[in-house]
Design a protein around this motif. Structure first.
Motif, PDB file in Angstrom:
ATOM      1  N   VAL A   1     126.526  36.467 -44.069  1.00 23.88           N
ATOM      2  CA  VAL A   1     127.553  37.237 -44.155  1.00 23.88           C
ATOM      3  C   VAL A   1     128.145  38.124 -43.152  1.00 23.88           C
ATOM      4  CG1 VAL A   1     128.709  38.924 -45.578  1.00 23.88           C
ATOM      5  CG2 VAL A   1     127.363  37.472 -46.761  1.00 23.88           C
ATOM      6  N   VAL A   2     127.495  38.721 -42.439  1.00 27.73           N
ATOM      7  CA  VAL A   2     127.725  39.400 -41.384  1.00 27.73           C
ATOM      8  C   VAL A   2     128.162  38.821 -40.269  1.00 27.73           C
ATOM      9  CG1 VAL A   2     126.852  40.923 -39.437  1.00 27.73           C
ATOM     10  CG2 VAL A   2     126.180  41.240 -41.798  1.00 27.73           C
ATOM     11  N   GLU A   3     127.728  37.300 -40.053  1.00 28.31           N
ATOM     12  CA  GLU A   3     128.219  36.574 -38.883  1.00 28.31           C
ATOM     13  C   GLU A   3     129.595  36.196 -39.171  1.00 28.31           C
ATOM     14  OE1 GLU A   3     126.646  32.372 -37.009  1.00 28.31           O
ATOM     15  OE2 GLU A   3     125.031  33.536 -38.128  1.00 28.31           O
ATOM     16  N   LYS A   4     129.758  35.777 -40.361  1.00 29.49           N
ATOM     17  CA  LYS A   4     131.150  35.271 -40.805  1.00 29.49           C
ATOM     18  C   LYS A   4     132.181  36.081 -40.432  1.00 29.49           C
ATOM     19  CE  LYS A   4     129.983  32.106 -44.526  1.00 29.49           C
ATOM     20  NZ  LYS A   4     130.332  31.617 -45.823  1.00 29.49           N
ATOM     21  N   VAL A   5     131.911  37.541 -40.808  1.00 29.45           N
ATOM     22  CA  VAL A   5     132.724  38.677 -40.508  1.00 29.45           C
ATOM     23  C   VAL A   5     132.992  38.673 -39.085  1.00 29.45           C
ATOM     24  CG1 VAL A   5     133.182  40.942 -40.687  1.00 29.45           C
ATOM     25  CG2 VAL A   5     132.151  40.098 -42.600  1.00 29.45           C
ATOM     26  N   PHE A   6     132.181  38.731 -38.234  1.00 26.41           N
ATOM     27  CA  PHE A   6     132.051  39.023 -36.740  1.00 26.41           C
ATOM     28  C   PHE A   6     132.496  37.825 -35.916  1.00 26.41           C
ATOM     29  CE2 PHE A   6     130.052  42.769 -37.880  1.00 26.41           C
ATOM     30  CZ  PHE A   6     130.601  43.934 -37.434  1.00 26.41           C
ATOM     31  N   THR A   7     132.338  36.726 -36.553  1.00 27.59           N
ATOM     32  CA  THR A   7     132.969  35.322 -35.889  1.00 27.59           C
ATOM     33  C   THR A   7     134.482  35.391 -35.839  1.00 27.59           C
ATOM     34  OG1 THR A   7     130.970  34.207 -36.413  1.00 27.59           O
ATOM     35  CG2 THR A   7     133.140  33.092 -35.926  1.00 27.59           C
ATOM     36  N   LYS A   8     134.994  36.024 -36.809  1.00 27.49           N
ATOM     37  CA  LYS A   8     136.291  36.274 -37.117  1.00 27.49           C
ATOM     38  C   LYS A   8     136.858  37.188 -36.054  1.00 27.49           C
ATOM     39  CE  LYS A   8     136.829  34.677 -41.848  1.00 27.49           C
ATOM     40  NZ  LYS A   8     137.137  35.151 -43.304  1.00 27.49           N
ATOM     41  N   VAL A   9     136.190  38.063 -35.905  1.00 28.78           N
ATOM     42  CA  VAL A   9     136.455  39.316 -35.190  1.00 28.78           C
ATOM     43  C   VAL A   9     136.730  38.789 -33.598  1.00 28.78           C
ATOM     44  CG1 VAL A   9     136.011  41.438 -34.241  1.00 28.78           C
ATOM     45  CG2 VAL A   9     135.794  41.200 -36.561  1.00 28.78           C
ATOM     46  N   ALA A  10     135.538  38.181 -33.210  1.00 25.96           N
ATOM     47  CA  ALA A  10     135.514  37.579 -31.788  1.00 25.96           C
ATOM     48  C   ALA A  10     136.434  36.531 -31.534  1.00 25.96           C
ATOM     49  CB  ALA A  10     134.131  36.875 -31.589  1.00 25.96           C
ATOM     50  N   ALA A  11     136.859  35.833 -32.663  1.00 19.37           N
ATOM     51  CA  ALA A  11     137.880  34.739 -32.431  1.00 19.37           C
ATOM     52  C   ALA A  11     138.977  35.337 -32.355  1.00 19.37           C
ATOM     53  CB  ALA A  11     137.907  33.615 -33.516  1.00 19.37           C
ATOM     54  N   ALA A  12     139.406  36.304 -32.954  1.00 24.00           N
ATOM     55  CA  ALA A  12     140.851  36.876 -32.823  1.00 24.00           C
ATOM     56  C   ALA A  12     140.805  37.583 -31.372  1.00 24.00           C
ATOM     57  CB  ALA A  12     140.618  38.187 -33.585  1.00 24.00           C
ATOM     58  N   GLN A  13     139.744  38.019 -30.776  1.00 25.35           N
ATOM     59  CA  GLN A  13     139.619  38.224 -29.448  1.00 25.35           C
ATOM     60  C   GLN A  13     139.792  37.152 -28.188  1.00 25.35           C
ATOM     61  OE1 GLN A  13     136.516  41.033 -29.141  1.00 25.35           O
ATOM     62  NE2 GLN A  13     137.769  42.655 -30.375  1.00 25.35           N
ATOM     63  N   GLY A  14     139.759  35.870 -28.659  1.00 30.33           N
ATOM     64  CA  GLY A  14     139.555  34.849 -27.974  1.00 30.33           C
ATOM     65  C   GLY A  14     138.382  34.423 -27.218  1.00 30.33           C
ATOM     66  N   ASP A  15     137.180  35.049 -27.934  1.00 26.80           N
ATOM     67  CA  ASP A  15     136.094  35.023 -27.051  1.00 26.80           C
ATOM     68  C   ASP A  15     134.761  34.200 -28.188  1.00 26.80           C
ATOM     69  OD1 ASP A  15     136.624  36.437 -24.753  1.00 26.80           O
ATOM     70  OD2 ASP A  15     136.438  38.255 -26.156  1.00 26.80           O
ATOM     71  N   PRO A  16     134.126  33.428 -27.588  1.00 26.58           N
ATOM     72  CA  PRO A  16     132.913  32.796 -28.255  1.00 26.58           C
ATOM     73  C   PRO A  16     131.858  33.993 -28.704  1.00 26.58           C
ATOM     74  CG  PRO A  16     132.553  32.124 -26.221  1.00 26.58           C
ATOM     75  CD  PRO A  16     133.934  32.979 -26.271  1.00 26.58           C
ATOM     76  N   LEU A  17     131.267  33.934 -29.979  1.00 25.28           N
ATOM     77  CA  LEU A  17     130.265  34.885 -30.286  1.00 25.28           C
ATOM     78  C   LEU A  17     128.886  34.374 -30.145  1.00 25.28           C
ATOM     79  CD1 LEU A  17     129.788  37.831 -31.702  1.00 25.28           C
ATOM     80  CD2 LEU A  17     129.629  36.452 -33.910  1.00 25.28           C
ATOM     81  N   LYS A  18     128.190  35.345 -29.313  1.00 27.78           N
ATOM     82  CA  LYS A  18     126.678  34.949 -29.412  1.00 27.78           C
ATOM     83  C   LYS A  18     126.145  35.743 -30.323  1.00 27.78           C
ATOM     84  CE  LYS A  18     122.558  35.729 -26.462  1.00 27.78           C
ATOM     85  NZ  LYS A  18     122.366  36.453 -24.764  1.00 27.78           N
ATOM     86  N   VAL A  19     125.208  34.949 -31.127  1.00 27.33           N
ATOM     87  CA  VAL A  19     124.218  35.447 -32.294  1.00 27.33           C
ATOM     88  C   VAL A  19     122.784  35.599 -31.805  1.00 27.33           C
ATOM     89  CG1 VAL A  19     123.664  35.575 -34.636  1.00 27.33           C
ATOM     90  CG2 VAL A  19     126.096  34.616 -34.205  1.00 27.33           C
ATOM     91  N   THR A  20     122.305  36.871 -31.876  1.00 30.09           N
ATOM     92  CA  THR A  20     120.689  37.009 -31.571  1.00 30.09           C
ATOM     93  C   THR A  20     120.108  37.533 -32.779  1.00 30.09           C
ATOM     94  OG1 THR A  20     121.449  37.885 -29.229  1.00 30.09           O
ATOM     95  CG2 THR A  20     119.206  38.283 -30.162  1.00 30.09           C
ATOM     96  N   ASP A  21     119.048  36.746 -33.149  1.00 32.50           N
ATOM     97  CA  ASP A  21     118.130  37.150 -34.337  1.00 32.50           C
ATOM     98  C   ASP A  21     117.092  38.103 -33.583  1.00 32.50           C
ATOM     99  OD1 ASP A  21     117.042  37.501 -36.633  1.00 32.50           O
ATOM    100  OD2 ASP A  21     116.821  35.226 -37.081  1.00 32.50           O
ATOM    101  N   THR A  22     116.983  39.597 -34.166  1.00 31.64           N
ATOM    102  CA  THR A  22     115.936  40.407 -33.665  1.00 31.64           C
ATOM    103  C   THR A  22     114.651  40.177 -34.257  1.00 31.64           C
ATOM    104  OG1 THR A  22     116.914  42.214 -35.028  1.00 31.64           O
ATOM    105  CG2 THR A  22     117.880  41.951 -32.957  1.00 31.64           C
TER     106      THR A  22
END
Length: 380
Positions: free
Chosen positions: A120-141
């Motif tokens: 769910v969190v990844e879906k939210v921030f993928t849209k945020v990054a896409a709105a800024q025109g940047d790809p999102l890197k996801v890191t699993d801690t």
């Protein structure tokens, strides 16, 4: 003797009434399972799901406030000063995602805490990054073990241990009804030991759900299983053939749905989210996660939940002992009076025969009760 249609019809009617009366239990199970599972899982939506935005400048503050406002209660967005603080929040389960804005935006998650929350969190921030025109890197801690890629293996382990436990209640309560309560208690503890060992074998060498901490997971599985068995065997004294339905309500319908194994309480309706704070399934699932993936953070509270349910089981056994003791007194008095009459003369053989008949009837009822409970001990 006549065996005409009326006699046959009477037998058929009695058998039909017997079958219909026993259909009540599976129908109640159907209703209960539908209400519980669909109520808890059919439409997961986030509410107050804690996420962090990393940064202390105006842009980070504006982004956090925008997400908070647009989320309309779905997210609880905070700002944190640096990456280390964000990682610490994830590893203590104080948050479920952390977004690092910039030219190369990054999202930190902890899938071991909840894969569905991380999604769910990844879906939210993928849209945020896409709105800024940047790809999102996801890191699993906090990734899960290789044998549990979805992070839901512990939940299915909970299912196996629970079914082994509550099905054993039907056997010990039914077939063991003629045994002394202390023997039934010993059987319950022994069965819980066997069930927990089976669970540990599933989790470790067989499926690799965990890659370390197997001993601690086994101990929690035993404490969890013992609580269920003691409560169930204790309740059997009072509920009889309704025990199976009772333990299914407690340890399937309300238990699995509130455990957090599929959806954490932040994605569920408030009722199930509130149960998550003190129900024994949640204690096992969250305790196992804490022990295996989060360096024991919060483990004491989860073990306390399991221990309290174990204490409730001891209390249920104590109450059953008192109730059975009160029931035995009139029977013992009646038996004593019958023995006195028997010594007075042979005309009292009927009393002895009646007692023998009553004992045989009790044994037959116990066998029938066991068969009914085993038939009703269905899975999830």
């Amino acid at each position: 003797m006549s065996t005409g249609p009326s006699a046959v019809g009477g037998t058929t009617a009695a058998a039909l009434r017997h079958v219909l009366s026993h259909l009540v239990t599976p129908l109640l199970m159907c209703i209960g399972m539908g209400l519980a599972y669909l109520g808890a899982f059919h439409a997961p939506e986030p509410h107050d799901l804690r996420v962090d935005v990393v940064g202390s400048g105006p842009s980070a503050q504006v982004l956090a406030q925008t997400l908070q406002d647009k989320g309309d209660g779905a997210l609880s967005v905070r700002t944190v000063p640096d990456r280390d603080t964000a990682v610490n929040h994830l590893k203590t389960q104080a948050s479920y995602g952390a977004y690092l804005p910039g030219r190369h935006p990054e999202l930190l998650v902890a899938s071991a805490s909840s894969d569905t929350s991380a999604t769910v969190v990844e879906k939210v921030f993928t849209k945020v990054a896409a709105a800024q025109g940047d790809p999102l890197k996801v890191t699993d801690t906090a990734p899960t073990a290789d044998g549990d890629p979805t992070g839901q293996g512990i939940f299915f382990l909970l299912v196996a241990v629970s079914i082994g436990s509550y099905a054993s209640v039907a056997v010990i309560g039914g077939a063991g009804a003629v045994l002394a309560l202390r023997i039934r208690a010993a059987l319950a503890l022994g069965a819980s030991l066997v069930v927990s060992v089976i669970g540990a074998v599933f989790a470790g060498p067989m499926f690799g759900l965990v890659d370390h901490g197997l001993g601690g997971l086994w101990a929690m599985a035993w404490l969890y299983s013992a609580g269920i068995l003691l409560i169930g065997v204790g309740l059997h004294t009072f509920l009889k053939r309704w025990t199976t339905l009772g333990v299914m309500v407690l340890f399937v319908m309300l238990n699995f749905t509130s455990s957090g194994g599929i959806f954490r309480p932040e994605l569920q309706p408030g009722f199930f989210g509130s149960l998550h704070a003190f129900w024994n399934g949640a204690g096992f699932v969250e305790g196992a996660r804490s022990h295996v993936y989060f360096d024991g953070h919060g483990l004491g509270g989860h073990v306390l939940v399991l221990a309290l349910w174990f204490v409730v089981g001891l209390a249920a056994m104590g109450a059953a002992g008192l109730a059975e003791g009160r029931r035995r007194k009139p029977a013992a008095q009646a038996q004593g009076m019958g023995s006195s009459r028997h010594r007075a003369g042979p005309e009292n053989r009927t009393g002895t025969e009646n007692r023998g008949t009553a004992e045989r009837r009790a044994e037959a009822e116990a066998r029938e009760e066991l068969e009914e409970e085993l038939e009703e001990s269905v899975g999830v």
